[in-house]
Design an enzyme around this catalytic site. Structure first.
Site, short mmCIF file in Angstrom:
data_model
loop_
_atom_site.label_atom_id
_atom_site.label_comp_id
_atom_site.label_asym_id
_atom_site.label_seq_id
_atom_site.Cartn_x
_atom_site.Cartn_y
_atom_site.Cartn_z
N LYS A 61 0.84 -1.20 0.00
CA LYS A 61 0.00 0.00 0.00
C LYS A 61 0.88 1.25 0.00
CE LYS A 61 -0.32 -0.28 5.01
NZ LYS A 61 -1.16 -0.10 6.18
N TYR A 88 16.15 30.59 5.00
CA TYR A 88 15.08 31.41 5.58
C TYR A 88 15.23 31.56 7.09
CZ TYR A 88 12.39 30.90 1.25
OH TYR A 88 11.95 30.95 -0.05
C1 LIG Z 1 -4.08 -4.47 8.38
C2 LIG Z 1 -2.60 -4.37 8.16
N1 LIG Z 1 -1.88 -5.51 8.04
C3 LIG Z 1 -0.55 -5.48 7.84
C4 LIG Z 1 0.14 -4.29 7.75
C5 LIG Z 1 1.63 -4.30 7.55
O1 LIG Z 1 2.27 -3.78 8.68
P1 LIG Z 1 3.86 -3.64 8.74
O2 LIG Z 1 4.23 -2.62 7.71
O3 LIG Z 1 4.12 -3.16 10.12
O4 LIG Z 1 4.44 -4.97 8.44
C6 LIG Z 1 -0.57 -3.09 7.86
C7 LIG Z 1 0.14 -1.81 7.78
O5 LIG Z 1 -0.02 -0.90 8.53
C8 LIG Z 1 -1.97 -3.13 8.06
O6 LIG Z 1 -2.69 -2.02 8.18
#
Ligand SMILES: Cc1ncc(COP(=O)(O)O)c(C=O)c1O
Length: 375
Positions: A41, A268
């Site tokens: 993601k 700045y």
């Molecule tokens: C539902 C869920 N599963 C797994 C993950 C993966 O987590 P990580 O990046 O800590 O491995 C996330 C990321 O935040 C998540 O929201």
């Protein structure tokens, strides 16, 4: 002034071999036939979703996960195959997009699932569903195990739905020694026992990177790893101590070098002034690239294999570095803000500490105008 530069003004070099090796390393951690789901993601935590998804699959990831339907669609548009789990809350339009992308969705309410079934009926293909129990994250999912079972029963019974998994998410897996993680694990383990009795073959998943590295009992059938895949330490320490290889190098170059006399200031607000004669280099990277303003007078860059303090306020497009009283640094020299140069290295974890945040936010915060180069 036009120069042929060895580097670009703001370049994120992404080592896909490192992503592949981190994927294989996480895969090797798994016990009892558990599979790896690569969480890509937010553009692969800023590294590039499509490229990192491919590298993770090459390293043995059997599943991919996104937060949004649009992210799943992007993966499919680039030819990624295999199961994709869209983990986020979805509007009905988004649920439709997820189904268009042949992605799995997460549900915890019967009403939502009924609407998903209607969408799936119109397509003539059952929607693949994972039911989420909130065991203590206090975010998505139902905290009521009976409700989660009802939703799972409904997904299993409806011909337009396919019950694929049950899941939860940990709130404190990255805090070894806390009391909440074992409690969540206990609640989920009990729920999984019942769910497997009611629905043989349903898969269970809970672990993020920290839980995967910390607790084999949390592996179940699938682990969902994001941050560790990119070689970032889920515990905010040194990734090397867990055999993780940082995939990201953030580079700029020395765009100007100038002599400063005592009292002269850079940037700045004149927040830094030379207290002795010195040379100052200007790197054409700034908060417009995601190199945050809170790093003003509070970061270092590697130039010529040595650490150089960032001085003055970070601008949108530039930062200054103090090169010292004598320097052989010249215009065009490569500057590394995250990554290694010579024997020195700057980790995302260091930058995160300076910012009072976590490594996730450092890489996710890199702006689109920073070109990603895959190596
Ligand atoms: C539902 C869920 N599963 C797994 C993950 C993966 O987590 P990580 O990046 O800590 O491995 C996330 C990321 O935040 C998540 O929201």
């Amino acid at each position: 002034m036009v120069l042929t530069q060895p580097a670009e003004r703001a370049l994120a070099r992404v080592n896909l071999g490192a992503v592949e090796r981190n994927s294989a390393r996480l895969r090797a951690e798994l016990t009892g036939g558990s599979e790896l789901c690569a969480v890509v993601k937010a553009e692969g935590y800023g590294h590039g979703a499509v490229e990192c998804a491919r590298a993770a699959q090459a390293g043995g990831a059997a599943w991919l996960a996104t937060a949004t339907a649009a992210e799943a669609a992007e993966l499919r548009a680039h030819g990624l195959v295999g199961p994709i789990l869209v983990q986020g809350a979805l509007t009905l339009d988004e649920a439709e997009s997820a189904l268009d992308a042949e992605a799995d969705v997460v549900a915890w309410r019967e009403e939502f699932l009924r609407r998903v079934a209607e969408l799936a009926a119109r397509r003539g293909r059952p929607a693949r569903v994972h039911v989420k129990l909130d065991t203590g994250m206090g975010r998505l999912g139902t905290a009521d195990a009976a409700e989660a079972h009802r939703v799972a029963d409904m997904a299993a019974a409806d011909a337009d739905l396919e019950l694929v998994g049950v899941m939860t998410h940990f709130a404190t897996a990255d805090e070894p020694g806390d009391e909440h993680f074992p409690l969540q694990l206990e609640r989920f383990t009990a729920f999984v026992g019942d769910a497997r009795e009611r629905h043989p073959g349903v898969i269970a998943h809970a672990a993020n990177s920290a839980a995967t590295l910390r607790e084999p009992a949390a592996h179940f059938d699938l682990v969902r790893c994001g941050v560790a895949l990119y070689g970032l330490d889920p515990f905010q320490g040194d990734p090397a101590e867990r055999d993780l290889e940082p995939a990201l190098t953030l580079e700029s170059y020395v765009g100007a070098v100038k002599r400063f006399e005592p009292g002269q200031s850079a940037g700045y607000g004149r927040t830094w002034r030379a207290d002795a004669p010195t040379w100052v280099g200007v790197l054409p990277i700034g908060y417009g690239d995601g190199w945050r303003r809170a790093l003003s007078n509070n970061a270092e860059a590697l130039i010529g294999g040595a650490r150089r303090p960032l001085v003055g306020t970070v601008s949108m497009d530039n930062v200054a570095v103090d090169l010292g009283r004598e320097t052989d640094v010249a215009v065009g020299d490569r500057a590394v803000l995250v990554g290694a140069q010579g024997d020195e290295r700057i980790l995302c974890e260091e930058v995160a500490r300076r910012l009072g945040t976590i490594n996730y936010e450092v890489t996710c915060g890199l702006a689109p105008r920073v070109r990603r180069r895959y190596e």
